[in-house]
Design a protein around this motif. Structure first.
Motif, PDB file in Angstrom:
ATOM      1  N   GLY A 185     -42.747 -14.671 -78.774  1.00  0.00           N
ATOM      2  CA  GLY A 185     -42.673 -13.839 -77.568  1.00  0.00           C
ATOM      3  C   GLY A 185     -41.441 -12.956 -77.520  1.00  0.00           C
ATOM      4  N   VAL A 186     -41.341 -12.230 -76.419  1.00  0.00           N
ATOM      5  CA  VAL A 186     -40.317 -11.189 -76.293  1.00  0.00           C
ATOM      6  C   VAL A 186     -38.905 -11.783 -76.276  1.00  0.00           C
ATOM      7  CG1 VAL A 186     -39.472  -9.344 -74.783  1.00  0.00           C
ATOM      8  CG2 VAL A 186     -41.914  -9.740 -75.003  1.00  0.00           C
ATOM      9  N   ILE A 187     -38.688 -12.745 -75.382  1.00  0.00           N
ATOM     10  CA  ILE A 187     -37.329 -13.253 -75.195  1.00  0.00           C
ATOM     11  C   ILE A 187     -36.900 -14.108 -76.387  1.00  0.00           C
ATOM     12  CG2 ILE A 187     -35.966 -14.895 -73.813  1.00  0.00           C
ATOM     13  CD1 ILE A 187     -37.274 -13.747 -71.302  1.00  0.00           C
ATOM     14  N   ASP A 233     -44.606 -21.081 -82.534  1.00  0.00           N
ATOM     15  CA  ASP A 233     -45.443 -20.445 -81.519  1.00  0.00           C
ATOM     16  C   ASP A 233     -46.879 -20.916 -81.720  1.00  0.00           C
ATOM     17  OD1 ASP A 233     -44.774 -17.848 -79.557  1.00  0.00           O
ATOM     18  OD2 ASP A 233     -46.917 -18.133 -79.952  1.00  0.00           O
ATOM     19  N   LEU A 234     -47.631 -20.851 -80.632  1.00  0.00           N
ATOM     20  CA  LEU A 234     -49.063 -21.091 -80.701  1.00  0.00           C
ATOM     21  C   LEU A 234     -49.692 -20.107 -81.680  1.00  0.00           C
ATOM     22  CD1 LEU A 234     -50.981 -22.954 -79.114  1.00  0.00           C
ATOM     23  CD2 LEU A 234     -51.116 -21.202 -77.345  1.00  0.00           C
ATOM     24  N   ALA A 284     -47.216 -24.234 -83.652  1.00  0.00           N
ATOM     25  CA  ALA A 284     -47.053 -25.456 -82.858  1.00  0.00           C
ATOM     26  C   ALA A 284     -47.539 -25.184 -81.446  1.00  0.00           C
ATOM     27  CB  ALA A 284     -45.594 -25.875 -82.815  1.00  0.00           C
ATOM     28  N   ASN A 285     -48.219 -26.176 -80.899  1.00  0.00           N
ATOM     29  CA  ASN A 285     -48.631 -26.106 -79.495  1.00  0.00           C
ATOM     30  C   ASN A 285     -47.740 -27.060 -78.712  1.00  0.00           C
ATOM     31  OD1 ASN A 285     -49.832 -26.242 -77.020  1.00  0.00           O
ATOM     32  ND2 ASN A 285     -51.888 -26.717 -77.766  1.00  0.00           N
ATOM     33  N   VAL A 286     -46.935 -26.517 -77.809  1.00  0.00           N
ATOM     34  CA  VAL A 286     -45.971 -27.356 -77.083  1.00  0.00           C
ATOM     35  C   VAL A 286     -46.644 -28.334 -76.123  1.00  0.00           C
ATOM     36  CG1 VAL A 286     -44.049 -25.721 -77.268  1.00  0.00           C
ATOM     37  CG2 VAL A 286     -45.577 -25.600 -75.274  1.00  0.00           C
ATOM     38  N   GLY A 346     -38.423 -22.361 -75.346  1.00  0.00           N
ATOM     39  CA  GLY A 346     -38.704 -21.070 -74.733  1.00  0.00           C
ATOM     40  C   GLY A 346     -40.152 -20.826 -74.357  1.00  0.00           C
ATOM     41  N   SER A 361     -35.158 -21.638 -67.829  1.00  0.00           N
ATOM     42  CA  SER A 361     -35.611 -21.769 -66.449  1.00  0.00           C
ATOM     43  C   SER A 361     -35.906 -20.368 -65.898  1.00  0.00           C
ATOM     44  CB  SER A 361     -34.549 -22.511 -65.639  1.00  0.00           C
ATOM     45  OG  SER A 361     -35.030 -22.775 -64.356  1.00  0.00           O
ATOM     46  N   TYR A 390     -45.817 -21.845 -61.156  1.00  0.00           N
ATOM     47  CA  TYR A 390     -44.718 -21.412 -62.038  1.00  0.00           C
ATOM     48  C   TYR A 390     -43.370 -21.735 -61.383  1.00  0.00           C
ATOM     49  CZ  TYR A 390     -42.002 -18.307 -65.115  1.00  0.00           C
ATOM     50  OH  TYR A 390     -41.084 -17.796 -66.014  1.00  0.00           O
ATOM     51  N   LYS A 407     -40.696 -24.341 -63.016  1.00  0.00           N
ATOM     52  CA  LYS A 407     -39.348 -23.944 -63.455  1.00  0.00           C
ATOM     53  C   LYS A 407     -38.285 -24.730 -62.676  1.00  0.00           C
ATOM     54  CE  LYS A 407     -40.098 -20.977 -66.792  1.00  0.00           C
ATOM     55  NZ  LYS A 407     -39.832 -21.327 -68.194  1.00  0.00           N
ATOM     56  N   PHE A 413     -37.096  -9.505 -66.187  1.00  0.00           N
ATOM     57  CA  PHE A 413     -37.206  -8.809 -67.458  1.00  0.00           C
ATOM     58  C   PHE A 413     -38.654  -8.354 -67.528  1.00  0.00           C
ATOM     59  CE2 PHE A 413     -33.639 -11.494 -67.692  1.00  0.00           C
ATOM     60  CZ  PHE A 413     -32.750 -10.911 -68.566  1.00  0.00           C
ATOM     61  N   THR A 463     -41.709  -8.045 -69.410  1.00  0.00           N
ATOM     62  CA  THR A 463     -42.276  -8.512 -70.683  1.00  0.00           C
ATOM     63  C   THR A 463     -43.793  -8.639 -70.533  1.00  0.00           C
ATOM     64  OG1 THR A 463     -42.068 -10.836 -70.100  1.00  0.00           O
ATOM     65  CG2 THR A 463     -40.190  -9.866 -71.247  1.00  0.00           C
ATOM     66  N   GLN A 474     -45.528 -11.259 -70.309  1.00  0.00           N
ATOM     67  CA  GLN A 474     -45.877 -12.315 -69.361  1.00  0.00           C
ATOM     68  C   GLN A 474     -46.075 -11.779 -67.940  1.00  0.00           C
ATOM     69  OE1 GLN A 474     -42.853 -15.450 -69.184  1.00  0.00           O
ATOM     70  NE2 GLN A 474     -43.269 -15.550 -67.011  1.00  0.00           N
ATOM     71  N   ASN A 475     -45.228 -10.840 -67.536  1.00  0.00           N
ATOM     72  CA  ASN A 475     -45.279 -10.417 -66.134  1.00  0.00           C
ATOM     73  C   ASN A 475     -45.691  -8.952 -65.964  1.00  0.00           C
ATOM     74  OD1 ASN A 475     -43.010  -9.127 -67.018  1.00  0.00           O
ATOM     75  ND2 ASN A 475     -41.551 -10.373 -65.877  1.00  0.00           N
TER      76      ASN A 475
HETATM   77  P1  NAD Z   1     -43.783 -14.110 -73.732  1.00  0.00           P
HETATM   78  O1  NAD Z   1     -45.130 -14.262 -73.133  1.00  0.00           O
HETATM   79  O2  NAD Z   1     -43.383 -12.846 -74.385  1.00  0.00           O
HETATM   80  O3  NAD Z   1     -43.544 -15.307 -74.786  1.00  0.00           O
HETATM   81  C1  NAD Z   1     -44.001 -16.608 -74.588  1.00  0.00           C
HETATM   82  C2  NAD Z   1     -44.460 -17.140 -75.930  1.00  0.00           C
HETATM   83  O4  NAD Z   1     -44.844 -18.511 -75.756  1.00  0.00           O
HETATM   84  C3  NAD Z   1     -45.676 -16.401 -76.496  1.00  0.00           C
HETATM   85  O5  NAD Z   1     -45.400 -15.945 -77.818  1.00  0.00           O
HETATM   86  C4  NAD Z   1     -46.791 -17.431 -76.487  1.00  0.00           C
HETATM   87  O6  NAD Z   1     -47.693 -17.319 -77.579  1.00  0.00           O
HETATM   88  C5  NAD Z   1     -45.982 -18.723 -76.568  1.00  0.00           C
HETATM   89  N1  NAD Z   1     -46.766 -19.860 -76.065  1.00  0.00           N
HETATM   90  C6  NAD Z   1     -47.569 -19.882 -74.968  1.00  0.00           C
HETATM   91  N2  NAD Z   1     -48.140 -21.078 -74.863  1.00  0.00           N
HETATM   92  C7  NAD Z   1     -47.689 -21.821 -75.896  1.00  0.00           C
HETATM   93  C8  NAD Z   1     -47.945 -23.146 -76.327  1.00  0.00           C
HETATM   94  N3  NAD Z   1     -48.786 -23.953 -75.664  1.00  0.00           N
HETATM   95  N4  NAD Z   1     -47.321 -23.595 -77.436  1.00  0.00           N
HETATM   96  C9  NAD Z   1     -46.479 -22.787 -78.125  1.00  0.00           C
HETATM   97  N5  NAD Z   1     -46.216 -21.537 -77.780  1.00  0.00           N
HETATM   98  C10 NAD Z   1     -46.811 -21.045 -76.667  1.00  0.00           C
HETATM   99  O7  NAD Z   1     -42.768 -14.501 -72.554  1.00  0.00           O
HETATM  100  P2  NAD Z   1     -41.214 -14.252 -72.397  1.00  0.00           P
HETATM  101  O8  NAD Z   1     -41.031 -13.292 -71.300  1.00  0.00           O
HETATM  102  O9  NAD Z   1     -40.576 -13.991 -73.712  1.00  0.00           O
HETATM  103  O10 NAD Z   1     -40.771 -15.675 -71.831  1.00  0.00           O
HETATM  104  C11 NAD Z   1     -40.070 -16.643 -72.583  1.00  0.00           C
HETATM  105  C12 NAD Z   1     -39.557 -17.709 -71.621  1.00  0.00           C
HETATM  106  O11 NAD Z   1     -38.693 -17.123 -70.648  1.00  0.00           O
HETATM  107  C13 NAD Z   1     -40.670 -18.399 -70.835  1.00  0.00           C
HETATM  108  O12 NAD Z   1     -40.322 -19.765 -70.669  1.00  0.00           O
HETATM  109  C14 NAD Z   1     -40.635 -17.695 -69.514  1.00  0.00           C
HETATM  110  O13 NAD Z   1     -41.171 -18.488 -68.488  1.00  0.00           O
HETATM  111  C15 NAD Z   1     -39.148 -17.464 -69.356  1.00  0.00           C
HETATM  112  N6  NAD Z   1     -38.772 -16.404 -68.422  1.00  0.00           N
HETATM  113  C16 NAD Z   1     -39.215 -15.119 -68.573  1.00  0.00           C
HETATM  114  C17 NAD Z   1     -38.794 -14.147 -67.664  1.00  0.00           C
HETATM  115  C18 NAD Z   1     -39.252 -12.715 -67.772  1.00  0.00           C
HETATM  116  O14 NAD Z   1     -38.909 -11.904 -66.912  1.00  0.00           O
HETATM  117  N7  NAD Z   1     -39.989 -12.366 -68.813  1.00  0.00           N
HETATM  118  C19 NAD Z   1     -37.943 -14.488 -66.624  1.00  0.00           C
HETATM  119  C20 NAD Z   1     -37.520 -15.813 -66.502  1.00  0.00           C
HETATM  120  C21 NAD Z   1     -37.922 -16.755 -67.406  1.00  0.00           C
END
Ligand code: NAD
Length: 282
Positions: free
Chosen positions: A21-23, A42-43, A67-69, A95, A164, A178, A182, A211, A213, A215-216
């Motif tokens: 994912g992005v972060i 990652d999944l 991996a599936n978390v 993450g 978080s 959500y 968190k 952020f 991304t 997800q949102n």
């Molecule tokens: P993202 O959707 O870009 O990345 C999440 C990744 O998790 C994806 O690559 C997805 O394939 C993987 N994933 C999903 N289910 C899975 C599973 N069962 N097993 C393994 N991998 C799995 O999201 P992001 O924005 O990069 O978020 C990363 C983290 O930061 C998350 O925990 C999110 O809740 C948190 N977060 C994001 C924001 C934001 O603004 N984007 C803000 C606060 C917290």
């Protein structure tokens, strides 16, 4: 990659979930630039591997793993692969996480006339959707920690970093699962920091603010690319007046995982939010 500062992660094995994912792909690049061997989990293995390929092309050490978390057997299998490739885990970044439309209400506030409209209200939220989101964020943090933190027992300089969110402090409208999940992640960070304190494993978290991304994106941007009303509210509630960018997360992450810089720091959650969590709105 340009780092705000460098910490010494040479010979450390860093395992990062959600690294497709992005972060977390960005955090993977940051720890790799500090010398770590990085297992990107990652999944979707291809997504993780594509980021690992970038790290390797820049001279770092990294590999993507599936991996599936939410599935301990999948994590155990992945753990065996990581052990073979890099050795035992020193630092785990949990993450993987996210929200789901099935656990999101259409409206911020319940209104008396809601039953006359085509709306997904609180009363319509799908149990399986709520469970999915709660599990992904909370169980999806707990299970990888069970599997990978066992490697850290008896070693020095090991730590866990959870991700978080602003929702952990005060829930955002529309996304109760959500938010609760968190809050559980922040609470678990403190619980685990205490639990692991005698065996020298530090446990901390970062709480990213807003952020933009994958997800949102549906909550923040209309299909035509214009900002949603929610985007306007977020920016008005963020004293620094902008969304964060992934680079903003790097400094706090490197600080918290660094055995030298954060040697006496455990059980904290650092908000990286442009002031959002400090602002009352007035
Ligand atoms: P993202 O959707 O870009 O990345 C999440 C990744 O998790 C994806 O690559 C997805 O394939 C993987 N994933 C999903 N289910 C899975 C599973 N069962 N097993 C393994 N991998 C799995 O999201 P992001 O924005 O990069 O978020 C990363 C983290 O930061 C998350 O925990 C999110 O809740 C948190 N977060 C994001 C924001 C934001 O603004 N984007 C803000 C606060 C917290």
């Amino acid at each position: 990659m340009k780092l705000p500062f460098k910490v010494d992660l040479n010979n450390k094995v860093v395992v990062i979930t959600g690294a497709g994912g992005v972060i977390c792909s960005h955090l993977a690049k940051a720890v790799a630039a500090c010398g770590a061997k990085v297992a990107l989990l990652d999944l979707h293995k291809e997504a993780a591997q594509s980021h690992a390929d970038v790290i390797v092309s820049e001279g770092g050490i990294a590999k993507g793993f599936e991996a599936n978390v939410l599935d301990k057997a999948s994590l155990i299998k992945c753990h065996e692969e990581v052990l073979k490739e890099f050795g035992p885990c020193d630092i785990l970044i949990n993450g993987a996480g996210g929200n789901n439309p099935k656990a999101t209400t259409d409206n911020e506030y319940a209104e008396l006339e809601d039953s006359k409209k085509e709306l997904k209200t609180f009363f319509d939220l799908d149990q399986s959707g709520v469970e999915f989101v709660f599990n992904l964020n909370f169980i999806g943090t707990l299970l990888p920690t069970q599997v990978f933190a066992e490697d850290m027992i008896g070693k020095k300089d090991c730590s866990v970093l959870n991700i978080s969110s602003m929702n952990a402090y005060t829930p955002l409208t529309k996304i109760p699962a959500y938010s609760g999940a968190k809050a559980a992640v922040s609470n678990f960070t403190q619980w685990l920091a205490v639990h692991f304190s005698h065996i020298g494993i530090r446990v901390n978290a970062i709480a990213p603010g807003f952020f933009s991304t994958k997800q949102n994106e549906k909550l923040l941007w209309n299909p035509d690319g214009t900002p949603t009303a929610r985007t306007g509210k977020i920016l008005a509630a963020t004293p620094m007046g902008k969304f964060g960018v992934v680079d903003d997360l790097v400094g706090a992450t490197l600080f918290l995982v660094s055995p030298e810089a954060a040697s006496f720091v455990t059980g904290v959650c650092i908000p990286i939010d442009g002031g959002f969590s400090s602002y009352s709105g007035v």
